[in-house]
Write a protein that holds these residues in place. Structure first.
Motif, PDB file in Angstrom:
ATOM      1  N   GLN A 244       0.836  -1.192   0.000  1.00 36.88           N
ATOM      2  CA  GLN A 244       0.000   0.000   0.000  1.00 36.88           C
ATOM      3  C   GLN A 244       0.879   1.253   0.000  1.00 36.88           C
ATOM      4  OE1 GLN A 244      -2.494   0.341   3.443  1.00 36.88           O
ATOM      5  NE2 GLN A 244      -3.682   2.023   2.593  1.00 36.88           N
ATOM      6  N   ASN A 245       1.908   1.278   0.826  1.00 34.76           N
ATOM      7  CA  ASN A 245       2.834   2.414   0.849  1.00 34.76           C
ATOM      8  C   ASN A 245       3.567   2.554  -0.485  1.00 34.76           C
ATOM      9  OD1 ASN A 245       2.152   3.081   3.466  1.00 34.76           O
ATOM     10  ND2 ASN A 245       3.848   1.930   4.364  1.00 34.76           N
ATOM     11  N   PHE A 246       3.984   1.436  -1.060  1.00 35.56           N
ATOM     12  CA  PHE A 246       4.681   1.445  -2.344  1.00 35.56           C
ATOM     13  C   PHE A 246       3.782   1.993  -3.450  1.00 35.56           C
ATOM     14  CE2 PHE A 246       5.817  -0.790  -6.305  1.00 35.56           C
ATOM     15  CZ  PHE A 246       7.101  -0.328  -6.464  1.00 35.56           C
ATOM     16  N   ILE A 247       2.560   1.536  -3.489  1.00 34.43           N
ATOM     17  CA  ILE A 247       1.616   1.994  -4.508  1.00 34.43           C
ATOM     18  C   ILE A 247       1.302   3.473  -4.305  1.00 34.43           C
ATOM     19  CG2 ILE A 247      -0.769   1.753  -5.337  1.00 34.43           C
ATOM     20  CD1 ILE A 247      -0.432  -1.279  -4.839  1.00 34.43           C
ATOM     21  N   HIS A 248       1.133   3.887  -3.053  1.00 36.57           N
ATOM     22  CA  HIS A 248       0.856   5.288  -2.761  1.00 36.57           C
ATOM     23  C   HIS A 248       2.023   6.175  -3.233  1.00 36.57           C
ATOM     24  CE1 HIS A 248      -0.841   8.746  -0.734  1.00 36.57           C
ATOM     25  NE2 HIS A 248       0.296   8.928  -0.087  1.00 36.57           N
ATOM     26  N   THR A 249       3.239   5.742  -3.010  1.00 36.27           N
ATOM     27  CA  THR A 249       4.418   6.483  -3.460  1.00 36.27           C
ATOM     28  C   THR A 249       4.453   6.566  -4.984  1.00 36.27           C
ATOM     29  OG1 THR A 249       5.625   5.757  -1.507  1.00 36.27           O
ATOM     30  CG2 THR A 249       6.936   6.596  -3.326  1.00 36.27           C
ATOM     31  N   LYS A 250       4.126   5.473  -5.642  1.00 40.07           N
ATOM     32  CA  LYS A 250       4.107   5.454  -7.106  1.00 40.07           C
ATOM     33  C   LYS A 250       3.033   6.392  -7.660  1.00 40.07           C
ATOM     34  CE  LYS A 250       7.408   2.731  -8.187  1.00 40.07           C
ATOM     35  NZ  LYS A 250       8.536   3.204  -8.972  1.00 40.07           N
ATOM     36  N   VAL A 251       1.881   6.451  -7.026  1.00 37.15           N
ATOM     37  CA  VAL A 251       0.809   7.343  -7.472  1.00 37.15           C
ATOM     38  C   VAL A 251       1.241   8.799  -7.321  1.00 37.15           C
ATOM     39  CG1 VAL A 251      -1.515   8.151  -6.898  1.00 37.15           C
ATOM     40  CG2 VAL A 251      -1.072   5.712  -7.102  1.00 37.15           C
ATOM     41  N   ILE A 252       1.851   9.139  -6.194  1.00 37.26           N
ATOM     42  CA  ILE A 252       2.321  10.505  -5.977  1.00 37.26           C
ATOM     43  C   ILE A 252       3.393  10.868  -7.009  1.00 37.26           C
ATOM     44  CG2 ILE A 252       3.629  11.975  -4.391  1.00 37.26           C
ATOM     45  CD1 ILE A 252       2.131  10.638  -2.106  1.00 37.26           C
ATOM     46  N   HIS A 253       4.299   9.938  -7.286  1.00 35.13           N
ATOM     47  CA  HIS A 253       5.342  10.179  -8.277  1.00 35.13           C
ATOM     48  C   HIS A 253       4.731  10.379  -9.669  1.00 35.13           C
ATOM     49  CE1 HIS A 253       9.238  10.013 -10.204  1.00 35.13           C
ATOM     50  NE2 HIS A 253       8.787   9.072 -11.017  1.00 35.13           N
ATOM     51  N   ALA A 254       3.738   9.590 -10.007  1.00 32.35           N
ATOM     52  CA  ALA A 254       3.084   9.732 -11.313  1.00 32.35           C
ATOM     53  C   ALA A 254       2.381  11.083 -11.431  1.00 32.35           C
ATOM     54  CB  ALA A 254       2.092   8.599 -11.522  1.00 32.35           C
ATOM     55  N   LYS A 255       1.742  11.528 -10.366  1.00 30.57           N
ATOM     56  CA  LYS A 255       1.083  12.838 -10.387  1.00 30.57           C
ATOM     57  C   LYS A 255       2.111  13.959 -10.536  1.00 30.57           C
ATOM     58  CE  LYS A 255      -3.062  11.724  -7.734  1.00 30.57           C
ATOM     59  NZ  LYS A 255      -3.821  11.981  -6.500  1.00 30.57           N
ATOM     60  N   THR A 256       3.229  13.825  -9.858  1.00 35.44           N
ATOM     61  CA  THR A 256       4.285  14.833  -9.962  1.00 35.44           C
ATOM     62  C   THR A 256       4.841  14.897 -11.378  1.00 35.44           C
ATOM     63  OG1 THR A 256       4.863  14.469  -7.656  1.00 35.44           O
ATOM     64  CG2 THR A 256       6.515  15.557  -9.017  1.00 35.44           C
ATOM     65  N   GLU A 257       5.089  13.755 -11.975  1.00 34.34           N
ATOM     66  CA  GLU A 257       5.617  13.720 -13.339  1.00 34.34           C
ATOM     67  C   GLU A 257       4.594  14.262 -14.339  1.00 34.34           C
ATOM     68  OE1 GLU A 257       8.665  13.087 -14.555  1.00 34.34           O
ATOM     69  OE2 GLU A 257       9.253  13.028 -12.459  1.00 34.34           O
ATOM     70  N   THR A 258       3.319  13.986 -14.110  1.00 26.57           N
ATOM     71  CA  THR A 258       2.279  14.525 -14.980  1.00 26.57           C
ATOM     72  C   THR A 258       2.235  16.040 -14.879  1.00 26.57           C
ATOM     73  OG1 THR A 258       0.977  12.510 -14.702  1.00 26.57           O
ATOM     74  CG2 THR A 258      -0.183  14.437 -15.515  1.00 26.57           C
ATOM     75  N   ALA A 259       2.314  16.561 -13.660  1.00 22.45           N
ATOM     76  CA  ALA A 259       2.315  18.015 -13.473  1.00 22.45           C
ATOM     77  C   ALA A 259       3.550  18.641 -14.107  1.00 22.45           C
ATOM     78  CB  ALA A 259       2.241  18.350 -11.987  1.00 22.45           C
ATOM     79  N   ARG A 260       4.696  18.006 -13.964  1.00 25.15           N
ATOM     80  CA  ARG A 260       5.927  18.523 -14.565  1.00 25.15           C
ATOM     81  C   ARG A 260       5.813  18.546 -16.087  1.00 25.15           C
ATOM     82  NH1 ARG A 260      11.580  16.561 -12.494  1.00 25.15           N
ATOM     83  NH2 ARG A 260      10.085  16.052 -10.894  1.00 25.15           N
TER      84      ARG A 260
END
Length: 143
Positions: free
Chosen positions: A28-44
């Motif tokens: 769950q923590n791993f997936i949550h980190t991946k989701v946050i990273h994906a959102k950051t990359e999308t915003a960038r």
């Protein structure tokens, strides 16, 4: 005898259950980190896209014979229209204006005037032939 046989089975069941829940929590923590990273990359990627749009809009308006503030408004409108066409609607107008201003400042096509440069300071220098300049009196100071 049944109790003695049930203890290893019970320990195996408890160990497997605890391991499963710990692994679930880690995932769950791993997936949550991946989701946050994906959102950051999308915003960038979105900001880079908007920055490229602003650069292109500024470059397209450089040669037009209109006032600077009108070019700024047109460039902002071009960027907004392109974003709406792409379906991006959650970027603030102030952010777009800041990116357009940044594009104007970065552009090599737009002239800039440095107030500290020699061209900006229009001082008329008199040329005095060599050896004919008056001496400076240290007691009086410069005039």
């Amino acid at each position: 005898m049944n109790i003695i046989n049930a203890i290893p089975s019970y320990l195996i069941t408890v160990t497997a259950s605890v391991t499963f829940f710990v692994a679930l929590k880690l995932m769950q923590n791993f997936i949550h980190t991946k989701v946050i990273h994906a959102k950051t990359e999308t915003a960038r990627a979105r900001w880079l896209y908007v920055q490229q749009l602003a650069d292109t809009a500024v470059a397209s308006l450089v040669g037009k014979n209109i006032a600077g503030h009108e070019k700024f408004v047109q460039a902002t409108q071009i960027v907004q229209a392109a974003l709406e066409k792409q379906g991006i609607k959650n970027i603030d107008l102030n952010a777009i204006e800041t990116l357009v201003q940044s594009a104007y400042e970065k552009s090599a096509l737009t002239p800039t005037v440095d107030p500290t440069s020699q061209q900006a300071q229009s001082t008329k220098t008199a040329t005095i032939p060599a050896g004919q300049a008056p001496a400076i009196d240290p007691m009086k100071g410069e005039k």
